[in-house]
Design an enzyme around this catalytic site. Sequence first.
Site, short mmCIF file in Angstrom:
data_model
loop_
_atom_site.label_atom_id
_atom_site.label_comp_id
_atom_site.label_asym_id
_atom_site.label_seq_id
_atom_site.Cartn_x
_atom_site.Cartn_y
_atom_site.Cartn_z
N HIS A 28 0.85 -1.20 0.00
CA HIS A 28 0.00 0.00 0.00
C HIS A 28 0.88 1.24 0.00
O HIS A 28 2.06 1.20 0.38
CB HIS A 28 -0.95 0.02 1.20
N CYS A 29 0.32 2.34 -0.46
CA CYS A 29 1.00 3.62 -0.37
C CYS A 29 0.14 4.54 0.49
O CYS A 29 -0.66 4.08 1.30
CB CYS A 29 1.27 4.20 -1.75
N MET A 30 0.25 5.83 0.31
CA MET A 30 -0.44 6.77 1.18
C MET A 30 -1.96 6.73 1.03
O MET A 30 -2.69 6.98 1.97
CB MET A 30 0.06 8.19 0.87
N THR A 31 -2.41 6.35 -0.17
CA THR A 31 -3.85 6.47 -0.43
C THR A 31 -4.51 5.19 -0.95
O THR A 31 -5.73 5.11 -0.95
CB THR A 31 -4.09 7.57 -1.50
N ARG A 32 -3.73 4.21 -1.38
CA ARG A 32 -4.35 3.08 -2.08
C ARG A 32 -3.68 1.75 -1.78
O ARG A 32 -2.48 1.70 -1.48
CB ARG A 32 -4.34 3.34 -3.59
#
Length: 650
Positions: A28-32
């Site tokens: 995952h990253c910051m938003t997704r």
Amino acid sequence: MAEEKIARIAREIYENVGGTQNVKKLIHCMTRVRMTIIDDSKVNLAGLKAIDGVMGVVEDETLQVVIGPGTVNKVAQAMVDTVGVRLGEAFPNAEGQSIDDLMAKTKSEAKEKYNKPSKFKAVLNTISKIFVPLIPAFVGAGLIGGLASVLGNLVTAGTLDAATWTQFITVLKIIQSGIFSYLAIYVGINSAQEFGATPALGGVIGAVSLLTGMNPELPLKNIFNGSALSAGQGGIIGVIFAVWLLSILEKQLRIFIPDSIDIIVTPTIGLLVIWFAEIFAIMPIAGVISSSLVGAINFILQVGGGVSGFVLGVLFLPMVMFGLHQILTPIHLEMIAKTGSTQLLPILAMAGAGQVGAAIALWLRLRKDKEFVELVKGALPVGILGIGEPLIYGITLPLGRPFITACIGGGIGGAIIGSLGQAGAIAIGPSGLALLPLIANGKWWVYLLGLLGAYVGGFIATYLFGIPKDAKEKADNYGKSVQMETLQPTLRVVTTPEFSSSVISSPLDGNVKELSSIEDEVFSSGMLGKGVAIEPTNGEIVSPVNGVVSTVFPTKHAIGLTSDEGLEILIHIGMDTVALNGEGFESFVKQNDRVRKGDLLVRADFEKIKAAGLSTITPVVITNSDTYREIIITHGATISKGQEIFTVKA
């Protein structure tokens, strides 16, 4: 309810991507949430988009399910927990199996994987968990004890005045004894917590090994040979084993003992049974081993020379672990009485020096593992002064192989002293550098050569042969998967004052573009909220509002802020810059920090970002846009840090 929501979103995502068996891996990253899909035809895009909590879906090299800051990390973690792997690890493929079968299989495989290469490694891991919480106390009390030992030895040697220093040294030793004299109690408590027993009962089991209630004139007898039991016989390992037995007994008792009398019956029976096993089995067996070793040690001493020094240097630490070193005290005293010094003590002291050399080697080979290095930094000074517990139980023993190579280093130091000979101590004292003032007849240089030999021997043996493969891999990859770490949500209450309008300034210098002009659909479509994109002209990113830092992503490429008015702002520096794993970014704030408009948040090296083939375009988005009546955005102009970029009307 929040946990139910996370579990629901995770489950529904799997249901709409063809199940866990259709996913290769997940990060995952910051938003997704980003998933590598095996068969795209099995993905139900409409179903994904319809999930309550999903803001949108992007089809790229990975399937990206947009969930938003603060929630995405929890959903991603729940998803990998379901199949028993970690973020970024490959999913096991089981085409045709049911979800339940797949979960059972993968969890079993994960358990088997983590138990490799042997159960011995699991035992070492358990020992590590028991002792790591004690390391701060080891270090603090150890340094104090080391200082007391140095001063005490100088008094014994006549260098310092006894009348002046004795009381001060006594106070230091009292502080030291707070943990080292009662270590068995602390170990008993921690062992109980690790094994699932009652911690207070674990502490009592540890205390039993100290025999504090025994009348010295009527000692308890070893049932095997009739000799008197001594305090601590059986050692720390004996305490751990006894508490493990206690945990099994407690669990069995609670199966049939009614809850109404459990608090009375279970601890009473538990203590009585384990006391019996400890006093009449564990400690006596250790005593028999001790008695047998006396003859072996006498034989080794008679052999003399470097051979005896090596053997004693190698074997001393295992003896300490099992509480068998106490048999050496009468030997030391006998030597001092007959010859004026004990030549055995300097040789045995080499064991601790081998641990020091091993720790330095581990520091160098595993230096990328910052957490491990901090442990070594704390334990090394204490070890140099002759307090070996932090190095043994916190550093080398949990890793297994370094403990053995450290013992080899101790053997090398012992061989040096044994070969040169005549290095005796005039009193029983600590090891390490603190023993130097007690070395008799000016032979301190022999002892010092032994120390250096043990340092070098432990270092070389560990550097070449003592680095566990998994520890090296962990260190080499330390921070490389940082974008997959779980972010802890900010726990605070935001009081939103009444306001008619609020101004947000630009966080960086550059050219303002419409959000829809950038290639990333998550931002350009407005999934995350209204905002702008800025093509930056320099790398300083400052706070656009007065407020609190709600999130700093571990790779520092994205930061979330909550203004005093309750506006939630996301600044995403560059596109796909999560792949840089933090390289090129320097953060000046952390989560929950209070910031004012214009405070420096991050400094980014945009040249490095461009050199990696990534875009520097930086979206600035108000993620709770729907909360406000109107957001007026400045478009199509060059802007400087601090100039107005949004006006929000409540």
